[in-house]
Design an enzyme around this catalytic site. Structure first.
Site, short mmCIF file in Angstrom:
data_model
loop_
_atom_site.label_atom_id
_atom_site.label_comp_id
_atom_site.label_asym_id
_atom_site.label_seq_id
_atom_site.Cartn_x
_atom_site.Cartn_y
_atom_site.Cartn_z
N LYS A 11 0.85 -1.21 0.00
CA LYS A 11 0.00 0.00 0.00
C LYS A 11 0.87 1.24 0.00
O LYS A 11 2.05 1.20 0.42
CB LYS A 11 -0.94 0.02 1.20
CG LYS A 11 -0.27 0.06 2.59
CD LYS A 11 0.20 1.42 3.08
CE LYS A 11 1.05 1.32 4.33
NZ LYS A 11 1.77 2.46 4.76
N ASP A 137 -2.32 -1.77 10.38
CA ASP A 137 -2.51 -1.75 8.93
C ASP A 137 -3.14 -3.04 8.38
O ASP A 137 -3.46 -3.11 7.19
CB ASP A 137 -1.16 -1.56 8.22
CG ASP A 137 -0.82 -0.08 8.01
OD1 ASP A 137 -1.69 0.76 8.27
OD2 ASP A 137 0.30 0.19 7.55
C1 LIG Z 1 2.56 4.40 9.55
C2 LIG Z 1 1.63 3.40 8.91
C3 LIG Z 1 0.70 4.14 7.94
O1 LIG Z 1 -0.06 3.25 7.15
O2 LIG Z 1 2.27 2.41 8.15
P1 LIG Z 1 3.80 1.85 7.94
O3 LIG Z 1 4.75 2.98 7.78
O4 LIG Z 1 4.11 1.04 9.16
O5 LIG Z 1 3.72 1.01 6.69
C4 LIG Z 1 0.73 2.73 10.00
O6 LIG Z 1 0.05 3.72 10.75
C5 LIG Z 1 1.46 1.82 10.93
O7 LIG Z 1 0.77 0.61 11.04
P2 LIG Z 1 1.51 -0.75 11.55
O8 LIG Z 1 2.83 -0.88 10.88
O9 LIG Z 1 0.51 -1.86 11.40
O10 LIG Z 1 1.78 -0.38 13.04
P3 LIG Z 1 1.57 -1.22 14.40
O11 LIG Z 1 2.36 -2.49 14.29
O12 LIG Z 1 0.13 -1.30 14.75
O13 LIG Z 1 2.27 -0.24 15.44
C6 LIG Z 1 3.66 -0.07 15.54
C7 LIG Z 1 3.91 1.07 16.53
O14 LIG Z 1 3.59 2.34 15.90
C8 LIG Z 1 2.92 3.21 16.78
N1 LIG Z 1 1.60 3.56 16.23
C9 LIG Z 1 1.04 2.81 15.24
C10 LIG Z 1 -0.18 3.16 14.70
C11 LIG Z 1 -0.85 4.30 15.22
N2 LIG Z 1 -2.04 4.68 14.75
N3 LIG Z 1 -0.28 5.03 16.20
C12 LIG Z 1 0.94 4.69 16.71
O15 LIG Z 1 1.46 5.38 17.60
C13 LIG Z 1 2.81 2.47 18.11
O16 LIG Z 1 3.87 2.90 18.90
C14 LIG Z 1 3.00 1.02 17.75
O17 LIG Z 1 3.60 0.29 18.77
#
Ligand SMILES: C[C@@](CO)(OP(=O)(O)O)[C@H](O)COP(=O)(O)OP(=O)(O)OC[C@H]1O[C@@H](n2ccc(N)nc2=O)[C@H](O)[C@@H]1O
Ligand SMILES: Nc1ncnc2c1ncn2[C@@H]1O[C@H](COP(=O)(O)OP(=O)(O)O)[C@@H](O)[C@H]1O
Length: 285
Positions: A11, A137
């Site tokens: 994504k 995600d």
């Molecule tokens: C930033 C995003 C944007 O799509 O994606 P990625 O960069 O990881 O792909 C997402 O919000 C990432 O989702 P995901 O990778 O599933 O995160 P998670 O495992 O749930 O969380 C990892 C850590 O990120 C922080 N976290 C995550 C999601 C959120 N809404 N708030 C947070 O503060 C928390 O500290 C958590 O412990």
């Protein structure tokens, strides 16, 4: 049936806003997410023995209970008291820890594949709800397509697909920890992207407005931590992308293109100094 093969697409975030920090430590977000045709492939083979095996070809991922696909299988086993096992083979094509949700998409594909293989009869909504226990995600990845995601990212509101276009993904040779980026985010004084405007632009298939409204608050952290991400953004824009943004917590940068000839020119220019560059299409639906 004792084998299932499922595509797990990456994504990108066209818009990503963080509104506040919640009691549970997560951030309340509003994001527009859409899938692209860069994908891992998950092959699930039924095992009569009560065990989860995992193997991977391609990129470096943990081959134990830290793997999100493993966690997806374990969650279904425990929730539904399944006594059978599965061998999970991941053909890894999505760069790891890149802001492209590769691990989340592998987990979502595993949930969907095991729903068939173990004949669980769960709906997509039920799988998405289970997926949220694995990561923020995963729910989006269960559905794919294009959506506004709220809550901590697990509340999915489907929207129509953006107009077709090309996407160039460029990833510098670093992995970024999502947790670390959120921890360093300063909510005060942030410039918030117009998420609602982005949803409207997509619904209206207004490509120019989509380009104008790209925005991601996590850039304020990752671009400072890793100046090479900022450099790739500047180069992609200078070489002629229609618009450029970092995806998720980074470090992957994406550019949007309406014309393939221009995409090719920028691809060639970037390959000079960035090893991992992918030209893909929006999957949209
Ligand atoms: C930033 C995003 C944007 O799509 O994606 P990625 O960069 O990881 O792909 C997402 O919000 C990432 O989702 P995901 O990778 O599933 O995160 P998670 O495992 O749930 O969380 C990892 C850590 O990120 C922080 N976290 C995550 C999601 C959120 N809404 N708030 C947070 O503060 C928390 O500290 C958590 O412990
Ligand atoms: N199947 C998987 N594919 C990729 N990464 C995985 C997987 N399972 C666990 N991980 C771990 O999840 C973390 C985030 O990886 P990934 O999902 O690729 O990135 P992002 O959260 O930036 O989109 C990495 O530390 C990685 O080791």
């Amino acid at each position: 049936m004792n084998k299932v093969s499922i595509k797990a697409p990456a994504k990108i975030n066209l818009s990503l806003d963080a509104l506040r920090k919640r009691e549970d430590g997560f951030h309340e977000v509003a994001m527009v997410m859409t899938t692209v045709d860069l994908a891992d492939r998950i092959e699930l083979t039924l095992l009569e023995a009560d065990e989860i095996k995992i193997e991977s070809s391609g990129g470096f991922v943990p081959l134990d209970d830290r793997n999100l696909a493993f966690q997806a299988a374990l969650l279904l086993k425990k929730t539904f008291n399944i006594k059978k096992g599965v061998n999970i083979h991941i053909s890894k094509h999505i760069p790891v820890a890149a802001g492209l949700a590769g691990g989340s998409s592998d987990a979502a594909a595993t949930l969907k594949g095991l729903n068939e293989l173990w004949k669980l009869g769960l709906s997509l909504d039920e799988l998405a709800e289970l997926g949220a226990k694995i990561g923020s995600d995963v729910s989006f990845c269960v559905y794919g397509g294009t959506a506004l995601a709220t809550g901590r990212g697990e509340k999915i509101h489907h929207i129509s697909s953006p107009p077709p276009c090309w996407v160039l993904l460029a990833k510098p040779p670093i992995g970024v920890s999502t947790g670390e980026v959120y921890r360093n985010l300063k909510l005060h004084g942030l410039e918030h992207p117009d998420v609602e405007g982005m949803v409207k632009a997509i619904e209206e298939k207004d490509y120019d407005q989509i380009c104008n409204l790209l925005g991601n608050v996590l850039e304020s952290v990752t671009l400072k931590m890793y100046p090479e991400v900022k450099h790739i953004k500047e180069q992609m824009m200078r070489l002629g992308a229609d618009a450029v943004l970092m995806s998720g917590s980074g470090p992957t940068v994406f550019g949007l293109f309406q014309h393939e000839s221009r995409l090719q020119r920028v691809y060639n220019g970037l390959r000079g100094f960035c090893h991992e560059v992918y030209a893909v299409r929006l999957l949209g639906e």
